[in-house]
Design a protein around this motif. Sequence first.
Motif, PDB file in Angstrom:
ATOM      1  N   ALA A   1       4.962   3.105  -9.454  1.00 47.19           N
ATOM      2  CA  ALA A   1       5.299   1.829  -8.824  1.00 47.19           C
ATOM      3  C   ALA A   1       4.455   1.587  -7.578  1.00 47.19           C
ATOM      4  CB  ALA A   1       6.785   1.808  -8.469  1.00 47.19           C
ATOM      5  N   ALA A   2       4.217   2.642  -6.804  1.00 48.34           N
ATOM      6  CA  ALA A   2       3.408   2.489  -5.589  1.00 48.34           C
ATOM      7  C   ALA A   2       1.977   2.085  -5.942  1.00 48.34           C
ATOM      8  CB  ALA A   2       3.427   3.782  -4.791  1.00 48.34           C
ATOM      9  N   TRP A   3       1.424   2.712  -6.986  1.00 48.09           N
ATOM     10  CA  TRP A   3       0.075   2.320  -7.421  1.00 48.09           C
ATOM     11  C   TRP A   3       0.064   0.862  -7.880  1.00 48.09           C
ATOM     12  CZ3 TRP A   3      -1.236   1.346 -12.733  1.00 48.09           C
ATOM     13  CH2 TRP A   3      -2.582   0.980 -12.912  1.00 48.09           C
ATOM     14  N   ILE A   4       1.061   0.461  -8.654  1.00 49.17           N
ATOM     15  CA  ILE A   4       1.132  -0.928  -9.124  1.00 49.17           C
ATOM     16  C   ILE A   4       1.229  -1.877  -7.938  1.00 49.17           C
ATOM     17  CG2 ILE A   4       2.613  -2.587 -10.338  1.00 49.17           C
ATOM     18  CD1 ILE A   4       3.213  -0.332 -12.363  1.00 49.17           C
ATOM     19  N   ALA A   5       2.036  -1.513  -6.930  1.00 45.93           N
ATOM     20  CA  ALA A   5       2.164  -2.360  -5.742  1.00 45.93           C
ATOM     21  C   ALA A   5       0.824  -2.514  -5.035  1.00 45.93           C
ATOM     22  CB  ALA A   5       3.208  -1.763  -4.795  1.00 45.93           C
ATOM     23  N   LEU A   6       0.068  -1.431  -4.929  1.00 45.84           N
ATOM     24  CA  LEU A   6      -1.260  -1.510  -4.302  1.00 45.84           C
ATOM     25  C   LEU A   6      -2.182  -2.422  -5.100  1.00 45.84           C
ATOM     26  CD1 LEU A   6      -1.758   2.246  -3.351  1.00 45.84           C
ATOM     27  CD2 LEU A   6      -1.530   0.358  -1.735  1.00 45.84           C
ATOM     28  N   VAL A   7      -2.152  -2.292  -6.421  1.00 49.80           N
ATOM     29  CA  VAL A   7      -3.009  -3.133  -7.267  1.00 49.80           C
ATOM     30  C   VAL A   7      -2.640  -4.602  -7.102  1.00 49.80           C
ATOM     31  CG1 VAL A   7      -3.564  -3.731  -9.661  1.00 49.80           C
ATOM     32  CG2 VAL A   7      -3.485  -1.332  -8.965  1.00 49.80           C
ATOM     33  N   LEU A   8      -1.352  -4.905  -7.164  1.00 50.95           N
ATOM     34  CA  LEU A   8      -0.914  -6.303  -7.074  1.00 50.95           C
ATOM     35  C   LEU A   8      -1.142  -6.891  -5.690  1.00 50.95           C
ATOM     36  CD1 LEU A   8       2.358  -6.184  -9.221  1.00 50.95           C
ATOM     37  CD2 LEU A   8       0.049  -6.894  -9.902  1.00 50.95           C
ATOM     38  N   ARG A   9      -1.223  -6.034  -4.679  1.00 56.06           N
ATOM     39  CA  ARG A   9      -1.545  -6.513  -3.326  1.00 56.06           C
ATOM     40  C   ARG A   9      -3.057  -6.533  -3.073  1.00 56.06           C
ATOM     41  NH1 ARG A   9       3.165  -3.403   0.251  1.00 56.06           N
ATOM     42  NH2 ARG A   9       4.859  -3.806  -1.230  1.00 56.06           N
ATOM     43  N   ARG A  10      -3.805  -6.258  -4.146  1.00 57.34           N
ATOM     44  CA  ARG A  10      -5.278  -6.283  -4.108  1.00 57.34           C
ATOM     45  C   ARG A  10      -5.848  -5.281  -3.103  1.00 57.34           C
ATOM     46  NH1 ARG A  10      -6.238 -10.351  -7.442  1.00 57.34           N
ATOM     47  NH2 ARG A  10      -4.882 -12.180  -7.438  1.00 57.34           N
ATOM     48  N   PHE A  11      -5.154  -4.170  -2.973  1.00 59.06           N
ATOM     49  CA  PHE A  11      -5.683  -3.067  -2.167  1.00 59.06           C
ATOM     50  C   PHE A  11      -6.885  -2.489  -2.903  1.00 59.06           C
ATOM     51  CE2 PHE A  11      -5.961   1.081  -0.245  1.00 59.06           C
ATOM     52  CZ  PHE A  11      -5.466   0.918   1.040  1.00 59.06           C
ATOM     53  N   GLU A  12      -7.973  -2.262  -2.206  1.00 57.82           N
ATOM     54  CA  GLU A  12      -9.207  -1.816  -2.868  1.00 57.82           C
ATOM     55  C   GLU A  12      -9.097  -0.350  -3.280  1.00 57.82           C
ATOM     56  OE1 GLU A  12     -14.053  -1.643  -2.182  1.00 57.82           O
ATOM     57  OE2 GLU A  12     -12.765  -2.642  -0.717  1.00 57.82           O
ATOM     58  N   LEU A  13      -9.001  -0.130  -4.600  1.00 59.85           N
ATOM     59  CA  LEU A  13      -8.938   1.218  -5.155  1.00 59.85           C
ATOM     60  C   LEU A  13     -10.073   1.382  -6.156  1.00 59.85           C
ATOM     61  CD1 LEU A  13      -5.109   1.573  -5.853  1.00 59.85           C
ATOM     62  CD2 LEU A  13      -6.393   2.708  -4.047  1.00 59.85           C
ATOM     63  N   ILE A  14     -10.887   2.397  -5.980  1.00 58.06           N
ATOM     64  CA  ILE A  14     -12.002   2.641  -6.903  1.00 58.06           C
ATOM     65  C   ILE A  14     -11.444   3.198  -8.204  1.00 58.06           C
ATOM     66  CG2 ILE A  14     -14.118   3.971  -7.264  1.00 58.06           C
ATOM     67  CD1 ILE A  14     -14.369   4.034  -4.173  1.00 58.06           C
ATOM     68  N   ASP A  15     -11.868   2.619  -9.323  1.00 53.63           N
ATOM     69  CA  ASP A  15     -11.414   3.105 -10.624  1.00 53.63           C
ATOM     70  C   ASP A  15     -12.434   2.729 -11.678  1.00 53.63           C
ATOM     71  OD1 ASP A  15      -9.825   3.556 -13.105  1.00 53.63           O
ATOM     72  OD2 ASP A  15      -8.207   3.868 -11.660  1.00 53.63           O
ATOM     73  N   ALA A  16     -12.807   3.709 -12.504  1.00 54.92           N
ATOM     74  CA  ALA A  16     -13.759   3.442 -13.576  1.00 54.92           C
ATOM     75  C   ALA A  16     -13.209   2.434 -14.576  1.00 54.92           C
ATOM     76  CB  ALA A  16     -14.127   4.750 -14.288  1.00 54.92           C
TER      77      ALA A  16
END
Length: 470
Positions: free
Chosen positions: A411-426
């Motif tokens: 859920a925390a990862w999803i929250a970061l994604v939906l808040r457009r937090f910049e996370l590097i991912d292939a």
Amino acid sequence: MPATEAAVKLTRAALQTRTGERAPAAPVRIVHIGLGAFARAHQAWYTTQVDDENAWGIAAFTGRSAAIADELAPQDGLFTLVERSADGDRTTLVRSIVEVVDGADVGRLMQLLAAPTTAVITMTVTESGYRLRSDGTPDTADPLVVADIAALRAVLNGAAADADAPPLTTALGRLVRALEARRQADAGPIAVVPCDNMPGNGAYVRRGVIALARGALPELGEWISQHVSFVSTSVDRITPRTTPDDVAAVATLTGWADSSPVVTEPFTDWVLSGRFPAGRPDWERAGARFVPDVEPYERRKLWLLNGAHSLLAYTGLLRGHRTVADAIGDDESRAEVERLWDEAVRHLPADLGLNRYRTALLKRFENARIEHHLAQIAPEALTKLRVRIAPVARAERAAGRAASATATPIAAWIALVLRRFELIDAQCDAITAASAAADPLRALLALVDEGLAADAVYLQAVRDVIPRLA
């Protein structure tokens, strides 16, 4: 070192001049693919600890960036390892790396693997760096994999010379090309030792390498299946990025001007399972363990240490924390870690010393002198959540429990994604598409695990966590 005394540039010649100690480079017997701080704090350190006869030199090939070669090559591969505990720093001069090579130099990799004296290939390319699907087959949706397959077919079937074909860019593509050089040279068997955090990493990489080889040249795939051993490993040593302050501290502690030291924790663990048909260093003298089955140790490490790291990274970033030590000092985060561990240990063998391991992990996380940044842990979340969190969630649901603790890091990862937090991912394209779905939370959970996304109870557990993280 006295404040008035200048640090001396670290090289093998300078070491002999300054100390009178000869430090010749050992012959290359090990090739490492994916040189980074962890490999130097782990495989290179273990080899230095036990290579009394100076017989096991490592030729280390860089990963995505060749910058480390520019730092280490002028130092003849030498570097300082700093074991940083709560009580102080202890330094070791690591001498096992004798050659540092740009990873793009596939020709040199071929030369080394064609030599019968090369006995071991170790790898640290990150979980996503293998570019394999969950079943261990090459990811043919990845354009770099597709390009390497085409280049390998052209070169290995004689349609193009290496110099005329597009350059190989993936770690496994380069490895397959070099293994064909070994086959052609009749250089004998060899061991491949992946040291990245993946369950069953030896078997996983074996499937990928053989599939890639067979797709290019069937007889090479057959040769690999008969002559190359793939060793499974569990590796553990927290190793943050080196900072300019660390470089300055090493100069003060040792008197060496070392442009590329490594800072790590005193704790280290290495468990291996598999054959070494051409020999290996006596790593067990430095504490490595060779066991018939590495899988229980892998699960313990992935679910407890790595799982907690992912939880702390994603919840910690949402809460404004910077390091693992900061996050574990947060009472709420610490309680979430303990609840995650309570769920995980139900599915681990009791004879692994789980209570001692948990206690040791908390002490390691609390070591504020190891600045393990959450931003260093956060990248490649999808790959990590799939192996660190999803298996525990599936096991808990199969047992009829809610698996609510495992819902927190997802859920925390999803929250970061939906808040457009910049996370590097292939897999950023898939993440972006899921974020735009009618139900983005369900779509993002499905990227982690489709079965969990189809489980109404678990999906609701993830939904319930989101407001608490706001």
